[in-house]
Design a protein around this motif. Structure first.
Motif, PDB file in Angstrom:
ATOM      1  N   GLN A 164       8.093 -15.062  32.236  1.00  0.00           N
ATOM      2  CA  GLN A 164       7.786 -13.700  31.801  1.00  0.00           C
ATOM      3  C   GLN A 164       8.283 -13.478  30.377  1.00  0.00           C
ATOM      4  O   GLN A 164       9.412 -13.843  30.028  1.00  0.00           O
ATOM      5  N   LYS A 165       7.470 -12.865  29.542  1.00  0.00           N
ATOM      6  CA  LYS A 165       7.897 -12.521  28.196  1.00  0.00           C
ATOM      7  C   LYS A 165       8.912 -11.386  28.247  1.00  0.00           C
ATOM      8  O   LYS A 165       8.779 -10.472  29.062  1.00  0.00           O
ATOM      9  N   LEU A 225      16.848   2.883  28.743  1.00  0.00           N
ATOM     10  CA  LEU A 225      15.596   2.322  29.248  1.00  0.00           C
ATOM     11  C   LEU A 225      15.589   2.260  30.770  1.00  0.00           C
ATOM     12  O   LEU A 225      14.576   2.550  31.415  1.00  0.00           O
ATOM     13  N   LYS A 226      16.737   1.890  31.329  1.00  0.00           N
ATOM     14  CA  LYS A 226      16.809   1.760  32.784  1.00  0.00           C
ATOM     15  C   LYS A 226      16.869   3.126  33.464  1.00  0.00           C
ATOM     16  O   LYS A 226      16.129   3.401  34.420  1.00  0.00           O
ATOM     17  N   ARG A 239       8.430   2.568  31.781  1.00  0.00           N
ATOM     18  CA  ARG A 239       7.660   1.402  32.213  1.00  0.00           C
ATOM     19  C   ARG A 239       7.779   0.323  31.139  1.00  0.00           C
ATOM     20  O   ARG A 239       7.385   0.534  29.988  1.00  0.00           O
ATOM     21  N   LEU A 240       8.335  -0.818  31.509  1.00  0.00           N
ATOM     22  CA  LEU A 240       8.611  -1.871  30.552  1.00  0.00           C
ATOM     23  C   LEU A 240       7.651  -3.036  30.753  1.00  0.00           C
ATOM     24  O   LEU A 240       7.762  -3.791  31.724  1.00  0.00           O
ATOM     25  N   ARG A 241       6.729  -3.150  29.840  1.00  0.00           N
ATOM     26  CA  ARG A 241       5.834  -4.317  29.843  1.00  0.00           C
ATOM     27  C   ARG A 241       6.640  -5.596  29.636  1.00  0.00           C
ATOM     28  O   ARG A 241       6.337  -6.644  30.198  1.00  0.00           O
ATOM     29  N   TYR A 242       7.674  -5.470  28.784  1.00  0.00           N
ATOM     30  CA  TYR A 242       8.586  -6.584  28.523  1.00  0.00           C
ATOM     31  C   TYR A 242       9.998  -6.159  28.909  1.00  0.00           C
ATOM     32  O   TYR A 242      10.544  -5.219  28.310  1.00  0.00           O
ATOM     33  N   PRO A 243      10.626  -6.797  29.890  1.00  0.00           N
ATOM     34  CA  PRO A 243      12.028  -6.489  30.174  1.00  0.00           C
ATOM     35  C   PRO A 243      12.870  -6.716  28.914  1.00  0.00           C
ATOM     36  O   PRO A 243      12.467  -7.454  28.008  1.00  0.00           O
ATOM     37  N   VAL A 244      14.037  -6.102  28.873  1.00  0.00           N
ATOM     38  CA  VAL A 244      14.875  -6.193  27.676  1.00  0.00           C
ATOM     39  C   VAL A 244      16.241  -6.765  28.046  1.00  0.00           C
ATOM     40  O   VAL A 244      16.872  -6.326  29.011  1.00  0.00           O
ATOM     41  N   GLN A 304       7.108  -2.205  23.332  1.00  0.00           N
ATOM     42  CA  GLN A 304       6.397  -2.392  24.596  1.00  0.00           C
ATOM     43  C   GLN A 304       4.881  -2.244  24.407  1.00  0.00           C
ATOM     44  O   GLN A 304       4.098  -2.728  25.229  1.00  0.00           O
ATOM     45  N   GLU A 305       4.463  -1.604  23.328  1.00  0.00           N
ATOM     46  CA  GLU A 305       3.060  -1.264  23.132  1.00  0.00           C
ATOM     47  C   GLU A 305       2.264  -2.333  22.384  1.00  0.00           C
ATOM     48  O   GLU A 305       1.049  -2.232  22.265  1.00  0.00           O
ATOM     49  N   ILE A 306       2.943  -3.380  21.849  1.00  0.00           N
ATOM     50  CA  ILE A 306       2.233  -4.375  21.064  1.00  0.00           C
ATOM     51  C   ILE A 306       2.085  -5.677  21.840  1.00  0.00           C
ATOM     52  O   ILE A 306       2.773  -5.909  22.841  1.00  0.00           O
ATOM     53  N   GLU A 307       1.174  -6.520  21.362  1.00  0.00           N
ATOM     54  CA  GLU A 307       0.940  -7.820  21.999  1.00  0.00           C
ATOM     55  C   GLU A 307       1.888  -8.839  21.375  1.00  0.00           C
ATOM     56  O   GLU A 307       1.893  -9.037  20.154  1.00  0.00           O
TER      57      GLU A 307
END
Length: 464
Positions: free
Chosen positions: A84-85, A138-139, A144-149, A460-463
């Protein structure tokens, strides 16, 4: 939606002001200069104790934590699946030695006129605490986290950065990482590094009995001490120097002004003060004098012009070089140097020119180097960070390059991102990173936390 998001971040940060100060104080209180390795503490008990404290703070904030054999640790917003990224921040819990000139205990945070004073408040324990609170937001907010941190916490940044080498060998790299260990707005390039020692021959029947100075190779020394087999009356007085006779010897003590090797402007090198005094006084033996003349060229100009190694590529700031520490070992003097260089020179060129300067009077030893590091300022993550910074501050800033070296160069896609500001004016009672009375303006730390939270949400919004 943006107004609601800003309001939520503001409310969170304001609610936790006192907690942030408490936890910075808690982490700074742990002396964490590199020491002798021990089981579970590869860089000594101090860095390991600071890592344990940082992870305990993260646990108190409700974050998941992990300690990777004492090399490095982290907190994270939640489990990261294989493949996972994920995003990361990275700060460090180790510090440079406290050095001299402090007004109070370096490991007890003091608050004065809105400034925090203590070793590590700026570099890098204060920012480490900020990253933990960013993850808490964030937690707790349910974003909503597309990428966990993951907030990485290093233990060997000030010396060799072996902690991140260990991480790269054992764990997947983040899709993007930023390190709060420099200045805003965004630093997307770092100069190359060239380090080593200028070593004298073994002196026979010399005048110099001992010579010590400096506490770190990457800091301009503010104190030096030289013991001589000559009478004090033969020495030429100069500002910053005191002479005294002791057990039939003369001791020179020098006081300069410390600062980071990457930004030596305005510093005064205490070792250089002693070297100049010895040369002006004409008391050294011919072999000692020849070696001191080499050192005098090192100290003559922090742009390397006296050594013939000056360089400026128009992309980075010009080359800098400082002498950080000196010691006598087996009858030889060993003077360290720290050089930060742009792209229009290289380690081979620097080695050749400095070897020529040394001639028969000295030799180079323990030479290491790293090439310049640069990430395209137009890349999506960099643009996200700079736009976030400008959105919060109302500025119209652009990315920059610098002479400092950070963890960023050890990751495939990374930059340094605050929390300091290039135009920051230190009050008289506060010092810079690596200096006495190291200071950080609390309101700027609070603002930085807001920027970090928003940046992690925008990423989180970018690829990636």
């Amino acid at each position: 939606m943006k107004d609601q998001q800003f309001a939520s971040i503001d409310a969170f940060v304001e609610q936790h002001r006192d907690d942030i100060l408490r936890d910075i104080t808690r982490l700074v209180a742990v002396p964490s200069v590199q020491g002798d390795p021990a089981p579970g503490a590869p860089f000594g008990p101090g860095p390991r104790a600071a890592l344990d404290t940082a992870l305990a703070i993260a646990g108190d904030l409700g974050l998941d934590t992990h300690n990777a054999a004492g090399y490095i640790g982290w907190a994270e917003t939640g489990p990261i699946a294989d493949g996972q990224k994920y995003l990361a921040t990275i700060t460090h819990c180790d510090v440079v030695p406290e050095g001299n000139g402090w007004d109070a205990d370096p490991y007890t945070v003091r608050v004065r006129d809105g400034w925090l004073l203590g070793r590590g408040v700026a570099d890098d324990k204060g920012p480490a605490v900020l990253t933990l609170y960013a993850l808490k937001y964030l937690k707790d907010s349910g974003a909503r986290l597309r990428y966990p941190v993951r907030a990485l916490l290093g233990t060997n940044e000030e010396t060799n950065m072996y902690d991140v080498d260990y991480y790269a060998e054992h764990y997947p790299q983040p899709a993007f990482c930023f390190t709060p260990d420099a200045e805003f707005p965004v630093c997307n390039g770092e100069k190359g590094g060239f380090n080593g020692e200028i070593v004298s021959p073994r002196f026979q029947d010399g005048v110099i009995a001992d010579f010590t100075g400096g506490v770190a190779v990457n800091a301009v020394p503010d104190r030096a001490r030289c013991t001589l087999r000559v009478e004090a009356g033969k020495l030429t007085p100069a500002d910053g120097l005191t002479f005294r006779e002791e057990a039939g010897l003369t001791v020179i003590e020098a006081q300069g002004k410390s600062g980071h090797a990457a930004t030596p402007e305005g510093t005064v090198n205490a070792i250089g003060l002693v070297v100049n005094c010895l040369l002006q006084s004409g008391v050294a033996t011919p072999a000692e004098t020849a070696y001191l003349q080499v050192l005098a060229r090192l100290f003559a100009a922090t742009d390397g012009s006296a050594l013939g190694i000056q360089a400026d590529d128009g992309l980075f700031t010009p080359l800098t070089i400082i002498g950080g520490t000196i010691r006598m070992e087996d009858g030889c003097l060993r003077q360290s140097f720290d050089c930060r260089y742009p792209t229009n020179t290289d380690a081979d060129t620097l080695t050749a020119r400095m070897t020529e300067v040394c001639g028969q009077a000295a030799r180079l030893d323990k030479v290491t180097s790293r090439v310049p590091f640069y990430i395209d300022a137009g890349s999506p993550a960099i643009q996200t960070l700079i736009q976030t910074y400008n959105e919060v501050t109302g500025e119209n800033a652009t990315p920059f390059t610098m002479g400092g070296g950070t963890y960023a160069r050890h990751f495939p896609y990374a930059v340094s991102f605050g929390p300091e500001h290039a135009d920051m004016k230190l009050p008289d009672f506060a010092g810079p990173m690596h200096g006495a009375n190291e200071g950080a303006e609390f309101e700027k730390l609070i603002e930085a936390l807001k920027i970090y939270i928003l940046a992690l949400l925008r990423l989180q919004e970018i690829e990636l």
